[in-house]
Scaffold this active site. Structure first.
Site, short mmCIF file in Angstrom:
data_model
loop_
_atom_site.label_atom_id
_atom_site.label_comp_id
_atom_site.label_asym_id
_atom_site.label_seq_id
_atom_site.Cartn_x
_atom_site.Cartn_y
_atom_site.Cartn_z
CG ASP A 27 52.10 57.99 65.14
OD1 ASP A 27 50.39 57.80 66.08
OD2 ASP A 27 51.68 59.34 63.85
C1 GLC Z 1 49.27 61.43 63.65
C2 GLC Z 1 48.43 60.62 64.80
C3 GLC Z 1 48.21 59.56 63.98
C4 GLC Z 1 47.64 59.90 62.44
C5 GLC Z 1 48.91 60.20 62.06
C6 GLC Z 1 49.19 61.24 60.89
O1 GLC Z 1 50.34 62.26 65.29
O2 GLC Z 1 48.62 60.12 66.02
O3 GLC Z 1 47.09 58.70 64.35
O4 GLC Z 1 46.79 58.99 62.12
O5 GLC Z 1 49.64 61.55 62.76
O6 GLC Z 1 48.55 62.14 60.69
#
Ligand code: GLC
Length: 747
Positions: A307
């Site tokens: 993430d």
């Molecule tokens: C964010 C979220 C995740 C998302 C990613 C890309 O921090 O936790 O759910 O898909 O970044 O935007």
């Protein structure tokens, strides 16, 4: 004749199995052949995902051509980047016209064609309730609402429509569905989950994946999904996003792993990792979760993606790694295949160095890159030369918007309806007020047009707020007091005086939009000015219909008890205003049921599938509204609950049948929920667990017999030795107010 048919169908089945195996073999062959040609730099580049802003011009959101060619070539030719995510503006992101999306992604495809091996970039986007960042996309109710529909067919269609609009935008890969289970109502991403129940989340999530991917996600109108956030992210002890969860192995295996196992089984080819930590180990450093369980136990063959910036945070936030370099080593060796870096090439540089010094074996790089290439082949990216779908006929179609409106209607929960105050007559005069009465953002939540979903001015003007939908629906006088309420206080005196001039008051309360850490709160209590407004309006003696909107169950007990009706809207999406008005004025008979327990008090958080000890003596399960609660304008009865046997041998299925009848005067839809209780076991069992459900539409007086099958999996639990087990003994099956018993015997 039958024999011929049987042989033919066997042949077809065999042929399709062989052909599926053939495809996989040929993909594996292509992957290995490509891998053999790749330099170490090209391999490490494939493991690197950057945010669009790294290749964007300044103010990309306004620019017609937001890509800065030099930056793009640096990313692709010098750093061999494998994936790009997000929109031309970060971190808030901003919705873009579809033509611009198609040009942007085409420019990336064309630039990739200049690279030595022409390995396509996979473009990732958070299209969690439709293609959020493409203008005029069909934006569905959020997951918590889709769960409230108890309608897997609608979830399948949401997946279909979302995939089609993602691909029509030129994007490749959707960071959805969230398979985290929603059992901590304070958590600011509760609404991104399918609620507190494992069976419901598995049913809805699997249907979404099947709709989104079809049989082949290389198809022009299909796309790969991403299970997130593996695992245990949704249960922070203190309710705040990205704070520690304390989840023992048995609870992990009982409540948190099954939804991901189901997603893997449904064929999702990517998994995004939990940003936080469980039992002291950050998700991005947890070899047991990422490799032993996800690969070894679940058999996941796709690739994992970190993430946002979470590898580097092993150093900068979690203080686990002594340096950013060590953080990369820990994460890659734990099982992270791709890093959402996202703003630079630090991961690329550090991992290259780690491989050159032998601290990360090339074999681990080859393993990660093979997984990534395999998904790219499965996604059809190597064959794709331009956005695969024309816009016309594939984007924001009339049919898709109609399905969205049905989803919104079926996702809304009528929790209270004293004296049948609802549905309202079409000439009723209505005062509409409250902070969520005249906003679209409050019905859509985060990941809508922008990351936080709060830019009301970006919302499509042809969609109706609750107030405007009521205005359109009734011939009676409709007055709105409150302006764009969250921006300014509502004039209570004015609202009270207007209330006196109308038949009823519709008071819309709830939350502004939010997602992730910006949505952290310190209490579920509703803010005082909303409570004060409600009490002042209740004091007028006018019938008050309370409508709640927002991603979490805020505490409304003291005002709900005095309101004539309570409608729980949560986040019903772009058609939410229309759907609410459809229900308030009876054009639609509500059928939503709560996928979470709605708490009576802010610290009284007990799930419906609680343990006996939680409802013993002074402890009680006493939510304001329980899991599965939802009223209709008609009435339904279930009767005749029966089992195929009263005793089964370990390993056998058992069949359940029950009648459901519409005993009222209106056609309506009803989800019939089948619960199970294992009466006594070596590990304490929940008093009830949802194990099956079916939603039917019945005319007045119509009765239908529903059949269900409970399997050994349904009867199983995580035993003393942490293995899934079925123990002989007594079980109860409960539907409505009926209970039947059966025994499981050894043999
Ligand atoms: C964010 C979220 C995740 C998302 C990613 C890309 O921090 O936790 O759910 O898909 O970044 O935007």
């Amino acid at each position: 004749m039958k024999a011929h048919l049987l042989i033919f169908s066997l042949f077809v089945t065999l042929e399709s199995a062989v052909s599926a195996q053939d495809v996989n073999d040929s993909i594996d062959h292509k992957v290995q052949a490509l891998l053999a040609q790749m330099t170490l730099e090209e391999k490490v580049g494939q493991m690197t995902q950057i945010d669009f802003s790294v290749v964007s011009v300044v103010n990309g959101e306004e620019a017609e051509a937001p890509i800065e060619q030099g930056k793009l070539y640096d990313a692709l030719l010098n750093h061999h980047v494998g994936s790009i995510l997000n929109t031309p503006t970060t971190p808030n992101n901003q919705v873009q016209p579809i033509e611009k999306w198609r040009k942007m992604t085409q420019a990336i495809r064309e630039a990739t064609a200049q690279t030595r091996l022409k390995i396509p970039v996979i473009y990732g986007i958070d299209a969690i309730h439709g293609a959020n960042y493409t203008e005029n996309a069909v934006l569905f109710p959020q997951a918590i609402n889709m769960a409230a529909t108890f309608n897997t067919d609608l979830s399948f269609k949401e997946g279909e429509i979302t995939a089609r609009e993602v691909k029509a935008s030129g994007q490749d890969w959707n960071f959805s569905p969230v398979m985290d289970i929603g059992r901590q109502p304070l958590w600011p991403r509760l609404w991104e989950t399918y609620g507190e129940d494992v069976h419901l989340a598995i049913a809805l999530g699997s249907a979404y994946i099947n709709g989104h991917q079809g049989d082949d996600f290389a198809a022009a109108d299909k796309a790969p999904t991403c299970l997130k956030h593996f695992v245990g992210y949704s249960y922070p002890l203190n309710g705040k996003d990205r704070t520690p969860a304390w989840i023992g192995e048995r609870m992990l295996r009982e409540y948190f792993l099954p939804t991901f196992a189901a997603g893997v089984k449904a064929g999702s080819p990517t998994v995004m990792i939990n940003s936080a930590e469980v039992d002291g180990i950050p998700g991005h450093a947890n070899y047991q979760y990422l490799t032993t369980i996800l690969r070894g136990e679940m058999g996941f063959k796709g690739f994992t993606v970190s993430d946002w910036a979470d590898i580097e945070r092993l150093y900068s936030r979690d203080k686990m790694a002594a340096s950013p370099r060590e953080a990369v080593k820990i994460a890659v060796m734990a099982g992270i295949d791709m890093s959402m870096v996202p703003f630079d090439y630090s991961f690329y540089d550090l991992l290259l160095d780690l491989v050159k010094t032998g601290e990360v074996p090339v074999a681990r790089i080859d393993e990660a890159v093979s997984r990534i290439l395999r998904v790219k082949y499965q996604s059809g990216l190597f064959e794709r030369t331009e956005p695969t779908l024309a816009v016309a006929g594939n984007f924001s179609t009339k049919e898709a918007n109609a399905i969205n409106r049905q989803a919104a209607q079926e996702s809304i929960v009528l929790a209270k309806n004293d004296n049948h105050i609802l549905p309202l007559k079409k000439h009723t005069s209505v005062l509409v007020t409250g902070p969520t009465a005249n906003l679209l953002s409050v019905m859509n939540g985060g990941w809508t047009l922008t990351w936080q979903g709060a830019s009301e001015h970006l919302y499509p003007q042809d969609k109706l707020t609750l107030f405007k939908a009521i205005q359109k629906k009734t011939k009676g006088k409709v007055t709105h007091v409150g302006g764009n309420a969250f921006a300014d206080e509502i004039n209570v005196e004015q609202a009270v005086s207007e209330a006196r001039n109308h038949d009823v008051v519709v008071l819309a309360i709830g939350e502004k939009t939010y997602t992730e850490t910006p949505g952290n709160i310190d209490t579920l209590n509703l803010d005082q000015n909303q409570l004060n407004l409600a009490k002042a309006l209740l004091a007028t003696g006018k019938p008050l219909i309370l409508v709640t909107l927002g991603g979490r169950p805020r505490i409304i007990t003291e005002i709900a008890e005095s309101a004539q009706a309570v409608v729980l809207g949560f986040l019903p999406g772009m058609e939410g205003g229309q759907a609410l008005a459809d229900i308030l004025f009876g054009d639609v008979n509500p059928s939503g049921k709560l996928p979470i327990s709605y708490p009576r008090n802010t610290n009284d958080i007990v799930m419906y599938d609680h343990k006996p000890i939680e409802a013993f003596e002074f402890n009680q399960y006493q939510p304001l509204y329980g899991f599965g609660h939802g009223l209709s304008y008609t009435t339904f009865e279930t009767n005749g609950l029966a089992l195929s046997k009263d005793k089964i041998v370990l390993g056998e299925n058992i069949n359940v049948s029950v009648n459901v009848k519409n005993t009222g005067g209106l056609t309506g839809k009803e989800a019939v929920l089948v619960y199970l209780n294992d009466v006594a076991a070596s590990v304490t069992r929940p008093v009830k667990q949802l194990k099956a459900f079916k939603k039917v539409e019945l005319q007045p007086g119509q009765q239908q017999t529903l059949q269900f099958t409970l399997t050994p999996e349904d009867l199983s639990f995580i035993g003393i030795d942490m293995k899934r087990v079925v123990e002989p003994g007594e079980f109860k099956v409960m539907v409505g107010n009926e209970t039947v018993h059966f025994h499981v015997v050894k043999n």
